[in-house]
Design a protein around this motif. Sequence first.
Motif, PDB file in Angstrom:
ATOM      1  N   ARG A 160      -5.766   4.150  22.205  1.00 15.81           N
ATOM      2  CA  ARG A 160      -4.440   3.466  22.641  1.00 15.81           C
ATOM      3  C   ARG A 160      -3.570   3.216  21.499  1.00 15.81           C
ATOM      4  NH1 ARG A 160      -7.581   3.497  26.835  1.00 15.81           N
ATOM      5  NH2 ARG A 160      -6.677   3.022  28.913  1.00 15.81           N
ATOM      6  N   PHE A 161      -4.417   2.669  20.176  1.00 18.48           N
ATOM      7  CA  PHE A 161      -3.744   2.459  18.992  1.00 18.48           C
ATOM      8  C   PHE A 161      -3.035   3.449  18.746  1.00 18.48           C
ATOM      9  CE2 PHE A 161      -6.870  -1.332  17.945  1.00 18.48           C
ATOM     10  CZ  PHE A 161      -6.317  -2.094  18.912  1.00 18.48           C
ATOM     11  N   GLU A 162      -3.618   4.706  18.802  1.00 18.82           N
ATOM     12  CA  GLU A 162      -2.787   5.866  18.402  1.00 18.82           C
ATOM     13  C   GLU A 162      -1.788   6.562  19.281  1.00 18.82           C
ATOM     14  OE1 GLU A 162      -6.380   8.365  17.763  1.00 18.82           O
ATOM     15  OE2 GLU A 162      -6.856   7.394  15.651  1.00 18.82           O
ATOM     16  N   TRP A 163      -1.598   6.131  20.320  1.00 16.21           N
ATOM     17  CA  TRP A 163      -0.531   6.582  21.197  1.00 16.21           C
ATOM     18  C   TRP A 163       0.855   6.353  20.640  1.00 16.21           C
ATOM     19  CZ3 TRP A 163      -1.936   3.807  26.492  1.00 16.21           C
ATOM     20  CH2 TRP A 163      -3.123   4.068  27.278  1.00 16.21           C
ATOM     21  N   GLY A 164       1.102   5.416  20.005  1.00 14.02           N
ATOM     22  CA  GLY A 164       2.504   5.308  19.520  1.00 14.02           C
ATOM     23  C   GLY A 164       2.865   5.802  18.037  1.00 14.02           C
ATOM     24  N   LEU A 165       3.165   5.025  17.147  1.00 11.39           N
ATOM     25  CA  LEU A 165       3.391   5.566  15.645  1.00 11.39           C
ATOM     26  C   LEU A 165       2.476   4.953  14.719  1.00 11.39           C
ATOM     27  CD1 LEU A 165       5.146   7.298  13.970  1.00 11.39           C
ATOM     28  CD2 LEU A 165       6.603   5.292  13.595  1.00 11.39           C
ATOM     29  N   ILE A 166       1.804   5.802  13.853  1.00 12.73           N
ATOM     30  CA  ILE A 166       0.956   5.049  12.697  1.00 12.73           C
ATOM     31  C   ILE A 166       1.799   5.160  11.413  1.00 12.73           C
ATOM     32  CG2 ILE A 166      -1.190   5.104  11.753  1.00 12.73           C
ATOM     33  CD1 ILE A 166      -2.744   6.205  14.045  1.00 12.73           C
ATOM     34  N   ALA A 167       1.852   4.173  10.881  1.00 15.31           N
ATOM     35  CA  ALA A 167       2.693   4.185   9.523  1.00 15.31           C
ATOM     36  C   ALA A 167       1.858   3.407   8.394  1.00 15.31           C
ATOM     37  CB  ALA A 167       4.126   3.308   9.564  1.00 15.31           C
ATOM     38  N   ASP A 168       1.736   4.141   7.264  1.00 20.78           N
ATOM     39  CA  ASP A 168       1.031   3.116   6.240  1.00 20.78           C
ATOM     40  C   ASP A 168       1.913   2.746   4.968  1.00 20.78           C
ATOM     41  OD1 ASP A 168       1.739   5.858   5.154  1.00 20.78           O
ATOM     42  OD2 ASP A 168       0.145   5.845   3.847  1.00 20.78           O
ATOM     43  N   ILE A 169       1.564   1.825   4.019  1.00 21.20           N
ATOM     44  CA  ILE A 169       1.915   1.247   3.256  1.00 21.20           C
ATOM     45  C   ILE A 169       1.165   1.338   1.990  1.00 21.20           C
ATOM     46  CG2 ILE A 169       3.042  -0.762   2.235  1.00 21.20           C
ATOM     47  CD1 ILE A 169       3.658  -1.902   5.007  1.00 21.20           C
ATOM     48  N   GLN A 170       1.900   2.012   0.737  1.00 19.04           N
ATOM     49  CA  GLN A 170       1.148   2.137  -0.467  1.00 19.04           C
ATOM     50  C   GLN A 170       1.568   1.348  -1.388  1.00 19.04           C
ATOM     51  OE1 GLN A 170      -1.623   4.465  -0.822  1.00 19.04           O
ATOM     52  NE2 GLN A 170      -0.940   4.939   1.368  1.00 19.04           N
ATOM     53  N   PRO A 171       0.810   1.140  -2.238  1.00 19.34           N
ATOM     54  CA  PRO A 171       1.111   0.179  -3.402  1.00 19.34           C
ATOM     55  C   PRO A 171       2.550   0.466  -4.176  1.00 19.34           C
ATOM     56  CG  PRO A 171      -1.034   0.844  -3.914  1.00 19.34           C
ATOM     57  CD  PRO A 171      -0.644   1.766  -2.857  1.00 19.34           C
ATOM     58  N   PRO A 172       3.401  -0.450  -4.294  1.00 11.11           N
ATOM     59  CA  PRO A 172       4.788  -0.308  -4.945  1.00 11.11           C
ATOM     60  C   PRO A 172       4.698   0.640  -6.178  1.00 11.11           C
ATOM     61  CG  PRO A 172       4.326  -2.420  -5.151  1.00 11.11           C
ATOM     62  CD  PRO A 172       3.113  -1.787  -4.403  1.00 11.11           C
ATOM     63  N   ASP A 173       5.878   1.387  -6.307  1.00 12.80           N
ATOM     64  CA  ASP A 173       6.060   2.210  -7.717  1.00 12.80           C
ATOM     65  C   ASP A 173       6.830   1.142  -8.737  1.00 12.80           C
ATOM     66  OD1 ASP A 173       9.040   2.003  -7.080  1.00 12.80           O
ATOM     67  OD2 ASP A 173       8.835   4.066  -6.267  1.00 12.80           O
ATOM     68  N   PHE A 174       7.008   1.540  -9.956  1.00 13.70           N
ATOM     69  CA  PHE A 174       7.323   0.622 -11.081  1.00 13.70           C
ATOM     70  C   PHE A 174       8.728   0.105 -10.736  1.00 13.70           C
ATOM     71  CE2 PHE A 174      10.006  -0.240 -14.896  1.00 13.70           C
ATOM     72  CZ  PHE A 174       9.029  -1.133 -15.342  1.00 13.70           C
ATOM     73  N   GLU A 175       9.812   0.843 -10.074  1.00  8.03           N
ATOM     74  CA  GLU A 175      11.195   0.413  -9.938  1.00  8.03           C
ATOM     75  C   GLU A 175      11.173  -0.585  -8.550  1.00  8.03           C
ATOM     76  OE1 GLU A 175      10.295   3.540 -10.007  1.00  8.03           O
ATOM     77  OE2 GLU A 175      11.239   4.068 -12.144  1.00  8.03           O
ATOM     78  N   THR A 176      10.191  -0.162  -7.755  1.00  9.56           N
ATOM     79  CA  THR A 176      10.249  -1.416  -6.547  1.00  9.56           C
ATOM     80  C   THR A 176       9.641  -2.593  -6.986  1.00  9.56           C
ATOM     81  OG1 THR A 176       9.989   0.822  -5.082  1.00  9.56           O
ATOM     82  CG2 THR A 176       9.519  -1.596  -4.181  1.00  9.56           C
ATOM     83  N   ARG A 177       8.446  -2.641  -7.567  1.00  9.31           N
ATOM     84  CA  ARG A 177       7.989  -3.981  -8.291  1.00  9.31           C
ATOM     85  C   ARG A 177       9.254  -4.683  -9.015  1.00  9.31           C
ATOM     86  NH1 ARG A 177       3.780  -0.219  -9.957  1.00  9.31           N
ATOM     87  NH2 ARG A 177       4.136  -0.550 -12.205  1.00  9.31           N
ATOM     88  N   ILE A 178       9.762  -4.032  -9.722  1.00  9.59           N
ATOM     89  CA  ILE A 178      10.842  -4.835 -10.607  1.00  9.59           C
ATOM     90  C   ILE A 178      11.819  -5.643  -9.449  1.00  9.59           C
ATOM     91  CG2 ILE A 178      13.063  -4.380 -11.852  1.00  9.59           C
ATOM     92  CD1 ILE A 178      10.579  -4.297 -13.651  1.00  9.59           C
ATOM     93  N   ALA A 179      12.151  -4.561  -8.672  1.00 10.18           N
ATOM     94  CA  ALA A 179      13.145  -5.167  -7.521  1.00 10.18           C
ATOM     95  C   ALA A 179      12.618  -6.342  -6.754  1.00 10.18           C
ATOM     96  CB  ALA A 179      13.553  -3.967  -6.576  1.00 10.18           C
ATOM     97  N   ILE A 180      11.210  -6.322  -6.561  1.00 10.26           N
ATOM     98  CA  ILE A 180      10.639  -7.243  -5.987  1.00 10.26           C
ATOM     99  C   ILE A 180      10.524  -8.521  -6.608  1.00 10.26           C
ATOM    100  CG2 ILE A 180       8.355  -8.213  -5.167  1.00 10.26           C
ATOM    101  CD1 ILE A 180       7.701  -5.156  -4.368  1.00 10.26           C
ATOM    102  N   ILE A 181      10.247  -8.686  -8.114  1.00  7.33           N
ATOM    103  CA  ILE A 181      10.378  -9.652  -8.829  1.00  7.33           C
ATOM    104  C   ILE A 181      11.845 -10.399  -8.991  1.00  7.33           C
ATOM    105  CG2 ILE A 181      10.280 -10.112 -11.266  1.00  7.33           C
ATOM    106  CD1 ILE A 181       8.021  -8.009 -11.357  1.00  7.33           C
ATOM    107  N   LYS A 182      13.007  -9.451  -8.958  1.00  4.65           N
ATOM    108  CA  LYS A 182      14.007  -9.981  -9.076  1.00  4.65           C
ATOM    109  C   LYS A 182      14.732 -10.643  -7.807  1.00  4.65           C
ATOM    110  CE  LYS A 182      15.568  -8.456 -13.007  1.00  4.65           C
ATOM    111  NZ  LYS A 182      15.929  -9.117 -14.155  1.00  4.65           N
ATOM    112  N   ARG A 183      14.017  -9.992  -6.538  1.00  6.45           N
ATOM    113  CA  ARG A 183      14.507 -10.530  -5.558  1.00  6.45           C
ATOM    114  C   ARG A 183      13.958 -12.060  -5.074  1.00  6.45           C
ATOM    115  NH1 ARG A 183      18.179 -12.075  -1.901  1.00  6.45           N
ATOM    116  NH2 ARG A 183      17.608 -11.885   0.146  1.00  6.45           N
TER     117      ARG A 183
END
Length: 439
Positions: A255-278
């Motif tokens: 049942r958990f696989e009936w819909g959509l499965i999406a993963d999240i990976q560790p953020p890249d350098f640019e995303t980490r900078i954006a997170i800090i700034k935000r």
Amino acid sequence: MESFTETWKLICDYCKTRITDVAYKTWISRIEPVAIDFDTGDAKLLVPNEFHRQTLTRCYTPLLNSAFEEIFGSSNINLCFITSASERSNESQPANKLAIDSAQELTFDTYIVGSSNKFAHAASLAVAANPAGSYNPLFIYGNSGLGKTHLLYAICNDIKKTHPDMRTLYIKGDDFTNELIDSIRKGATREFHQKYRQTDILLVDDIQFIAGKDSTQEEFFHTFNTLYEAKKQIVLTSDRPPKEIQTLEDRLRTRFEWGLIADIQPPDFETRIAIIKRKAEILDIAIPNDISEFIAEKLKTNIRQLEGVVKKLKAYYLLQGDKPSLSTAQAAISDILNNDQPPPLTIEKIIEEVARTFGVSTEDIRSSKRAANISNARQIAIYISREITQLSMSAIGEEFGGRDHSTIVYAIQQVEKIQAKDQKMKAMISDIIKNIRDR
């Protein structure tokens, strides 16, 4: 005074993520910061009444101590709960009453999107825009600290704005188990069913914690079916995909696989900078580019750590007047990494998780009761204690009601024999150990 009030918001944010909403609103949100004296280490906190003070002292002091250590980088803070304005230590103006709800910050607007999470973010947006019409269930997985909970709250907050008539319900997997156990004990399973099966949007964080718990999985199976058939939205998060949750029942995994499965990976350098700034923007603190880059280079796998460093820098500025610099960033990172070390694995944690899995009480496991289910749970708790702690056989025996060395050895041998011929039990024990280590 103003500095302590501002810093108290950070302490509240820390507590909010570690206890249930009900517990937070009942006990923590009603605390009023009064004053902190760094010479004596005393932090004065105003509470509504004596009962509130006693409850905080008995049940929430460890949490608050951890929060102060996280924010101030020191464990030498003495919590002083006071119960009347006359005890305020000559404060001329009362501190503003705080009603902090950090969940309000967890929206799509404050979620930083990068290559590592854009698929999960897009799926979450689609669910929020069209509940039960796009992906149902939505299953998001990834390591701790990567923003899964943020997406759950973002979905919830968005739906509350666009569909105010819909009932939303957020719960952690282990809290679902605890509520079920409590409802059975009180004879209130009907109310439990109504709570979960009459909601429009069910969001369950860390669903992996229901694995291996037969009664919980049975209950969640029926809850899932009821909601799904009624075209209600279900969103789940986990630290791993359904196929890797070893003791999850096949009917739930499917049942958990009936819909959509999406993963999240560790953020890249640019995303980490954006997170800090935000985060710096939210906390209204200016962090120079070179300092942001330094932090992003040092912390690569955990968004919570990045945000934690920014909170530390804010606390340093409020309390000591230190503007963000290389030295303060180094100190903040050091504090975060030290505080981020997993807590020591205690026998109490092991017994609690085994008790939840087998539907018995912690008192039963430590008792001399010989019922088959209790005896089995006790032997497994003893085996796990030996596997993941540094305690000796005799020390483990003391923790389990003063049992002798030979009893502990026998219990371990019995579990080893069971695992050798029962792959399901072996998988269950493996999941229990993982759950204990992940807490």
